[in-house]
Design an enzyme around this catalytic site. Structure first.
Site, mmCIF file in Angstrom:
data_model
loop_
_atom_site.group_PDB
_atom_site.id
_atom_site.type_symbol
_atom_site.label_atom_id
_atom_site.label_comp_id
_atom_site.label_asym_id
_atom_site.label_seq_id
_atom_site.Cartn_x
_atom_site.Cartn_y
_atom_site.Cartn_z
ATOM 1 C CE1 TYR A 54 -4.082 -1.910 -0.222
ATOM 2 C CE2 TYR A 54 -2.933 -3.455 1.210
ATOM 3 C CZ TYR A 54 -3.919 -3.189 0.320
ATOM 4 O OH TYR A 54 -4.820 -4.046 0.027
ATOM 5 N NE ARG A 57 -0.516 -0.313 -6.209
ATOM 6 C CZ ARG A 57 0.652 -0.997 -6.339
ATOM 7 N NH1 ARG A 57 1.034 -1.962 -5.294
ATOM 8 N NH2 ARG A 57 1.323 -0.650 -7.222
ATOM 9 C CD GLN A 87 -17.681 -0.664 -6.894
ATOM 10 O OE1 GLN A 87 -17.360 -1.806 -6.950
ATOM 11 N NE2 GLN A 87 -18.111 -0.320 -7.984
ATOM 12 C CG ASN A 88 -12.409 3.607 -7.867
ATOM 13 O OD1 ASN A 88 -12.380 2.681 -8.193
ATOM 14 N ND2 ASN A 88 -12.424 4.467 -8.724
ATOM 15 C CG ASP A 90 -8.748 7.066 -6.706
ATOM 16 O OD1 ASP A 90 -9.394 7.837 -6.574
ATOM 17 O OD2 ASP A 90 -8.917 6.120 -7.515
ATOM 18 C CG HIS A 105 -14.350 -1.339 -1.788
ATOM 19 N ND1 HIS A 105 -14.524 -1.584 -3.271
ATOM 20 C CD2 HIS A 105 -15.486 -1.973 -1.165
ATOM 21 C CE1 HIS A 105 -15.500 -2.498 -3.258
ATOM 22 N NE2 HIS A 105 -16.138 -2.731 -2.415
ATOM 23 C CB SER A 178 -17.364 -5.289 -13.769
ATOM 24 O OG SER A 178 -17.204 -5.662 -12.505
#
Length: 234
Positions: A54, A57, A87-88, A90, A105, A178
């Site tokens: 992380y 990231r 859902q990201n 960032d 999340h 998706s």
């Protein structure tokens, strides 16, 4: 009174900003088994590896910029009451100017107690100058600091808030997801019957819902089309 727009975003929202997706070809899961870096068991087995994953990231995120899709979502606030459910992990929506963002999340730039993830007294927001979590670094309760990320198998604490927001929507916009990842994918079922739903994704998405206008484009070009459609409605 302004109409309520709820925007649900997934990995495709940030892909144009250079943020790697997890599931697509070339995505992050090809390099790391999901159990190793995004599960409670992986954390217990090797917290140093998980924090380093992380840290990398965050470094990637700090080098990225919001794309036009993020900016157009933020621009909706000029004429609408807007809530973004993402859902990201960032912070590109916030950096683009969106003022109400619900992270399903978790948040990449936040760390927490590994003993009690949802204890706000142990939350810490990292900065560009201090984005790394070093081995052995502790939270306020004495436990190891861990990423404020919803690991696989953990509950999604913000899902009820997201469902309540979706039930208030006059317009629902879905971008770059998706609709395969639950519980987020189930949110569309909470949208009031008959409201306009716009689904932006360059790949086919089996939404299984009615009243959807599918826009086969990336986030930025898709949002341009939605902005035009909304302008024509007003």
């Amino acid at each position: 009174m302004k109409k309520k727009i709820v925007v649900l975003t997934g990995a495709g929202m940030s892909a144009e900003s250079g943020i790697k997706t997890f599931r697509d070809a070339g995505g992050l899961w090809e390099n790391y088994p999901v159990e190793q870096v995004a599960s409670h068991e992986g954390w217990l087995a090797d917290p140093v590896l998980v924090n380093e994953f992380y840290n990398a990231r965050r470094k990637e995120l700090l080098a990225a910029q919001p794309n036009e899709g993020h900016r157009l979502v933020a621009a909706l606030e000029q004429n609408y009451d807007v809530s973004v459910i993402t859902q990201n992990v960032d912070n590109l929506h916030e950096r683009a100017g969106s003022s109400h963002v619900v992270h399903l999340h978790g948040e990449l730039m936040k760390v927490c107690s590994s003993r009690d993830v949802e204890n706000p007294l142990c939350w810490k927001t990292l900065t560009a100058d201090h984005y790394r979590v070093e081995a052995g670094e502790k939270a306020a309760d004495g436990s190891l600091l861990r990423p404020y990320i919803v690991f696989f198998g953990e509950s999604v604490p913000m899902i009820e808030t997201a469902a309540e927001l979706t039930m208030q929507a006059d317009i629902f916009i879905i971008i770059g997801t998706s609709l395969n990842v639950y519980p987020a994918a189930g949110l569309v079922r909470y949208a009031p019957q008959g409201i306009p739903i716009y689904l932006i994704d360059p790949k086919p998405v089996k939404a299984g819902i009615q009243n959807v206008r599918y826009i086969a484009k990336g986030a930025s070009e898709g949002m341009k089309e939605v902005m035009q459609l909304l302008q024509n409605q007003d």
